[in-house]
Structures are given as C-alpha cells and as structure tokens.
Design a protein around this motif. Structure first.
Motif, PDB file in Angstrom:
ATOM      1  N   PHE A   1      56.762 -49.704  70.940  1.00 27.64           N
ATOM      2  CA  PHE A   1      55.734 -49.806  71.815  1.00 27.64           C
ATOM      3  C   PHE A   1      56.229 -48.385  72.915  1.00 27.64           C
ATOM      4  CE2 PHE A   1      55.595 -50.928  76.635  1.00 27.64           C
ATOM      5  CZ  PHE A   1      54.126 -51.273  76.480  1.00 27.64           C
ATOM      6  N   GLU A   2      57.720 -48.293  72.955  1.00 31.50           N
ATOM      7  CA  GLU A   2      57.989 -47.069  73.819  1.00 31.50           C
ATOM      8  C   GLU A   2      57.547 -45.903  73.349  1.00 31.50           C
ATOM      9  OE1 GLU A   2      61.971 -45.085  75.887  1.00 31.50           O
ATOM     10  OE2 GLU A   2      62.146 -46.875  74.416  1.00 31.50           O
ATOM     11  N   PHE A   3      57.366 -45.775  71.930  1.00 31.13           N
ATOM     12  CA  PHE A   3      56.865 -44.443  71.332  1.00 31.13           C
ATOM     13  C   PHE A   3      55.319 -44.251  71.612  1.00 31.13           C
ATOM     14  CE2 PHE A   3      54.577 -42.521  67.965  1.00 31.13           C
ATOM     15  CZ  PHE A   3      55.392 -41.233  67.915  1.00 31.13           C
ATOM     16  N   ILE A   4      54.704 -45.457  71.710  1.00 28.41           N
ATOM     17  CA  ILE A   4      53.372 -45.488  71.939  1.00 28.41           C
ATOM     18  C   ILE A   4      53.147 -44.993  73.325  1.00 28.41           C
ATOM     19  CG2 ILE A   4      51.210 -46.517  72.277  1.00 28.41           C
ATOM     20  CD1 ILE A   4      52.175 -48.294  69.722  1.00 28.41           C
ATOM     21  N   TRP A   5      53.918 -45.539  74.448  1.00 30.39           N
ATOM     22  CA  TRP A   5      53.921 -45.418  75.674  1.00 30.39           C
ATOM     23  C   TRP A   5      54.242 -43.960  76.190  1.00 30.39           C
ATOM     24  CZ3 TRP A   5      52.323 -48.305  79.738  1.00 30.39           C
ATOM     25  CH2 TRP A   5      52.595 -48.004  80.993  1.00 30.39           C
ATOM     26  N   SER A   6      55.116 -43.339  75.368  1.00 33.22           N
ATOM     27  CA  SER A   6      55.472 -42.121  75.435  1.00 33.22           C
ATOM     28  C   SER A   6      54.597 -40.709  75.351  1.00 33.22           C
ATOM     29  CB  SER A   6      56.746 -41.780  74.835  1.00 33.22           C
ATOM     30  OG  SER A   6      56.609 -41.673  73.432  1.00 33.22           O
ATOM     31  N   ILE A   7      53.545 -41.331  74.310  1.00 35.58           N
ATOM     32  CA  ILE A   7      52.772 -40.202  74.112  1.00 35.58           C
ATOM     33  C   ILE A   7      51.714 -39.942  75.368  1.00 35.58           C
ATOM     34  CG2 ILE A   7      50.520 -40.043  72.618  1.00 35.58           C
ATOM     35  CD1 ILE A   7      51.445 -41.939  70.538  1.00 35.58           C
ATOM     36  N   GLY A   8      51.813 -40.872  76.346  1.00 36.28           N
ATOM     37  CA  GLY A   8      50.771 -40.539  77.495  1.00 36.28           C
ATOM     38  C   GLY A   8      51.707 -39.351  78.311  1.00 36.28           C
ATOM     39  N   THR A   9      53.000 -39.255  78.024  1.00 36.51           N
ATOM     40  CA  THR A   9      53.663 -38.218  78.821  1.00 36.51           C
ATOM     41  C   THR A   9      53.101 -36.649  78.430  1.00 36.51           C
ATOM     42  OG1 THR A   9      55.596 -38.203  77.297  1.00 36.51           O
ATOM     43  CG2 THR A   9      55.542 -39.685  79.202  1.00 36.51           C
ATOM     44  N   ILE A  10      52.593 -36.597  77.205  1.00 38.89           N
ATOM     45  CA  ILE A  10      52.100 -35.471  76.796  1.00 38.89           C
ATOM     46  C   ILE A  10      51.020 -35.023  77.743  1.00 38.89           C
ATOM     47  CG2 ILE A  10      50.946 -34.190  75.047  1.00 38.89           C
ATOM     48  CD1 ILE A  10      52.540 -35.995  73.084  1.00 38.89           C
ATOM     49  N   PHE A  11      50.017 -36.058  78.185  1.00 35.58           N
ATOM     50  CA  PHE A  11      49.044 -35.509  79.075  1.00 35.58           C
ATOM     51  C   PHE A  11      48.988 -36.019  80.468  1.00 35.58           C
ATOM     52  CE2 PHE A  11      47.684 -37.374  74.726  1.00 35.58           C
ATOM     53  CZ  PHE A  11      46.964 -36.535  74.292  1.00 35.58           C
ATOM     54  N   GLY A  12      50.326 -36.329  80.669  1.00 35.94           N
ATOM     55  CA  GLY A  12      50.740 -36.396  82.068  1.00 35.94           C
ATOM     56  C   GLY A  12      50.275 -37.698  82.680  1.00 35.94           C
ATOM     57  N   TRP A  13      50.385 -38.654  81.995  1.00 35.54           N
ATOM     58  CA  TRP A  13      49.807 -40.248  82.397  1.00 35.54           C
ATOM     59  C   TRP A  13      50.914 -40.906  82.777  1.00 35.54           C
ATOM     60  CZ3 TRP A  13      45.734 -41.073  77.989  1.00 35.54           C
ATOM     61  CH2 TRP A  13      44.795 -40.328  78.028  1.00 35.54           C
ATOM     62  N   GLY A  14      52.218 -40.570  82.512  1.00 37.43           N
ATOM     63  CA  GLY A  14      53.324 -41.428  83.113  1.00 37.43           C
ATOM     64  C   GLY A  14      54.566 -40.537  83.019  1.00 37.43           C
ATOM     65  N   ALA A  15      55.768 -41.122  83.503  1.00 34.02           N
ATOM     66  CA  ALA A  15      56.962 -40.475  83.387  1.00 34.02           C
ATOM     67  C   ALA A  15      57.695 -41.171  82.518  1.00 34.02           C
ATOM     68  CB  ALA A  15      57.622 -40.430  84.954  1.00 34.02           C
ATOM     69  N   GLY A  16      58.646 -40.610  82.058  1.00 35.44           N
ATOM     70  CA  GLY A  16      59.795 -40.897  80.897  1.00 35.44           C
ATOM     71  C   GLY A  16      60.013 -39.870  79.858  1.00 35.44           C
ATOM     72  N   ARG A  17      60.442 -40.424  78.910  1.00 33.12           N
ATOM     73  CA  ARG A  17      60.922 -39.663  77.936  1.00 33.12           C
ATOM     74  C   ARG A  17      59.711 -39.281  76.964  1.00 33.12           C
ATOM     75  NH1 ARG A  17      65.906 -42.923  75.141  1.00 33.12           N
ATOM     76  NH2 ARG A  17      64.422 -44.228  74.905  1.00 33.12           N
ATOM     77  N   GLY A  18      59.682 -37.732  76.490  1.00 38.40           N
ATOM     78  CA  GLY A  18      58.667 -37.687  75.526  1.00 38.40           C
ATOM     79  C   GLY A  18      58.829 -38.150  74.208  1.00 38.40           C
ATOM     80  N   PRO A  19      57.765 -38.321  73.312  1.00 34.63           N
ATOM     81  CA  PRO A  19      57.574 -38.832  71.934  1.00 34.63           C
ATOM     82  C   PRO A  19      58.897 -38.463  70.923  1.00 34.63           C
ATOM     83  CG  PRO A  19      55.392 -38.201  72.473  1.00 34.63           C
ATOM     84  CD  PRO A  19      56.462 -37.641  73.646  1.00 34.63           C
ATOM     85  N   ALA A  20      59.078 -37.005  70.913  1.00 34.76           N
ATOM     86  CA  ALA A  20      60.184 -36.585  70.181  1.00 34.76           C
ATOM     87  C   ALA A  20      61.552 -37.004  70.570  1.00 34.76           C
ATOM     88  CB  ALA A  20      60.201 -35.135  70.117  1.00 34.76           C
ATOM     89  N   THR A  21      61.844 -37.087  71.758  1.00 34.18           N
ATOM     90  CA  THR A  21      62.919 -37.593  72.412  1.00 34.18           C
ATOM     91  C   THR A  21      63.311 -38.997  71.951  1.00 34.18           C
ATOM     92  OG1 THR A  21      62.814 -36.092  74.168  1.00 34.18           O
ATOM     93  CG2 THR A  21      64.420 -37.877  74.552  1.00 34.18           C
ATOM     94  N   VAL A  22      61.982 -40.012  72.183  1.00 29.30           N
ATOM     95  CA  VAL A  22      62.088 -41.415  71.896  1.00 29.30           C
ATOM     96  C   VAL A  22      62.387 -41.792  70.479  1.00 29.30           C
ATOM     97  CG1 VAL A  22      60.742 -43.315  71.722  1.00 29.30           C
ATOM     98  CG2 VAL A  22      60.545 -42.258  73.784  1.00 29.30           C
ATOM     99  N   LEU A  23      61.924 -40.864  69.526  1.00 26.07           N
ATOM    100  CA  LEU A  23      62.153 -41.108  68.014  1.00 26.07           C
ATOM    101  C   LEU A  23      63.637 -40.639  67.722  1.00 26.07           C
ATOM    102  CD1 LEU A  23      58.873 -39.445  66.413  1.00 26.07           C
ATOM    103  CD2 LEU A  23      59.910 -42.047  66.427  1.00 26.07           C
TER     104      LEU A  23
END
Length: 269
Positions: A31-53
C-alpha cells in the motif's frame, strides 16, 4: 485413490490460503508503495517509490537479526511492549519504523502462512477470519508502538491500544485454532470486484483531491465506485454522481467551512 485425491485437494487449498497470508503479510508495504507512486506526479508528500522499495527490503532483512535479539529477552520484552513507553529498549533502540513493521506485523503473519501449509483446516471461515483479525491487531500494535505507554499507575496514550491489541491477538488466535480443531463451513465464494473498485475510488480521491479539485475528483470517484457493480446503469449513475458532487461542493467549503480546492489546479493557474 480417493484418499490421495482428497489429500491433494487439501494441499492445494492450504497452498492458496498460505499464499494469501503471505500477501497479507506485506500488504502495508504494498500500500505504501502504491501510495508513493503519487509523489512522482506531485499528488502527495512522502518517500518516492524507489526509496520505499529499498527501505522495506532492507527492513525485512535487518529485522531477522533484530528478531534474534528480541528472542533473547522475550519475557521482559512482551510485558514491556504492552506497558512501557515506548516499547522496551530491546525492541525500540536503533530500529526504524520499517523494521518494527516487519518484526511486529509481517514476520508473525509469514510464520502463520508457513504453519498453514502443514495443518489440516477443518473450518476455513473460522481459520482465515481469525488470522485476518490477528493481522489487524498486529498492525494496531505496530501503529501504537511510538505512543507513550504506562508510567507507574498512570496510563499513557499507547497503553490502551496495545492492551486491546494484545487481547485481540489472543482472541483471534483462539478463533483460528477453532478452525483447526472443529469442523465448520468452508470458504464461501467472494467477489472482489466491488471492494476492489471502492478501494480504488477512495485511493483516487485521496491522490487527486489537491491537483484536480473537489468537483472533478468527487464525480470521478463516484463513477469508479459504480464500476464495481454489474448492475450499474450509467445514465442513472452519472445523474446521481452529479447530484452528490453538487452536494459535496456545497457541504464542505460553505456549510462546514473546509478549505478544499474546488477546481483543477491548472484551471486556477
């Protein structure tokens, strides 16, 4: 031959259940990885997908060493986790939130998945339901791990959640054990279409509310949720979605006074 076929069918069912539990064990990380994908498009704050993985993969490996240290002080650790603030030094010292998630939530569910492969499930509904309740309780224990606990006779913010979480773990383990010892109903057919599209609608609303605004997001979320039913009539769904969108556009910013963006960001700019 009948015994062989019956054993094969049971083994197949157990394998499917065990694989489902393995997926449940890493559900928060997914869930956090899916959520982090939104940071690529500026849709939220937090860690990026690569960092989460990388963080969760490292945590799953590092938590093995931490688990060995915790086992060496297990009696004091359990009581200290329930009552102390925060959890005892063996549990908390130097451990990140990702490692704690693996220790408190993921690995216990992985252990249950492995045990499931070698058990005869006599009541699938009780067993699976008990394990899912156990997963919820373990997740609550992890979520409350940073809250202040008990100081002498004074309860802290995390004391009650951890006590109730521990109680729920015990009760859910009893329910799961009932599924192994007594005969009961098998797993009923479950349709994933409805819950899947409802969760997709909720996730879309959370990610799109800031860049797209309330009007577009509310209507699109309703239509995504409506896709979850085979009986959806799209004209009626569009009319109801438009009415609900108008109601939300009046309720949140004007009646409740919430500062929510109304229209897409690119139109305002």
């Amino acid at each position: 031959m009948a015994d062989t076929m019956g054993h094969s069918a049971t083994a197949t069912r157990n394998t499917s259940v065990a694989l489902g539990f393995c997926l449940l064990a890493i559900a928060p990380q997914i869930f956090e990885f899916i959520w982090s994908i939104g940071t690529i498009f500026g849709w939220g704050a937090g860690r990026g997908p690569a960092t989460v993985l990388v963080a969760h993969a490292t945590a799953l490996v590092a938590s093995v060493q931490s688990f060995i240290l915790i086992l060496s002080a297990l009696p004091g650790t359990i009581l200290g986790y329930v009552l102390s603030s925060p959890p005892g030094p063996v549990v908390k010292s130097g451990l990140s939130s990702d490692v704690l998630l693996a220790l408190i939530y993921s690995y216990p569910i992985f252990v249950v998945a492995i045990v499931t492969l070698f058990m005869t499930i006599r009541s699938a509904q009780d067993y699976v339901g008990g394990v899912i309740l156990m997963a919820l309780a373990l997740f609550a224990l992890w979520a409350s791990s940073d809250l202040q606990g008990m100081r002498g006779f004074s309860f802290g913010a995390g004391t009650a959640p951890r006590m109730f979480g521990g109680l729920l773990v015990a009760l859910s383990a009893g329910i799961a054990l009932t599924g192994l010892l007594t005969d009961g109903p098998a797993m009923a057919h479950y349709s994933w279409r409805g819950p899947m599209f409802v969760m997709a609608a909720i996730l879309f609303f959370a990610l799109a509310i800031r860049p797209l605004g309330l009007v577009v997001t509310a209507f699109a979320s309703f239509m995504i949720a409506a896709t979850g039913s085979h009986e959806t009539r799209w004209l009626e769904a569009a009319i109801v979605g438009a009415c609900l969108t108008i109601g939300c556009a009046i309720l949140f910013p004007y009646v409740l006074g919430l500062p929510m963006p109304m229209y897409p960001r690119f139109l305002i700019q």
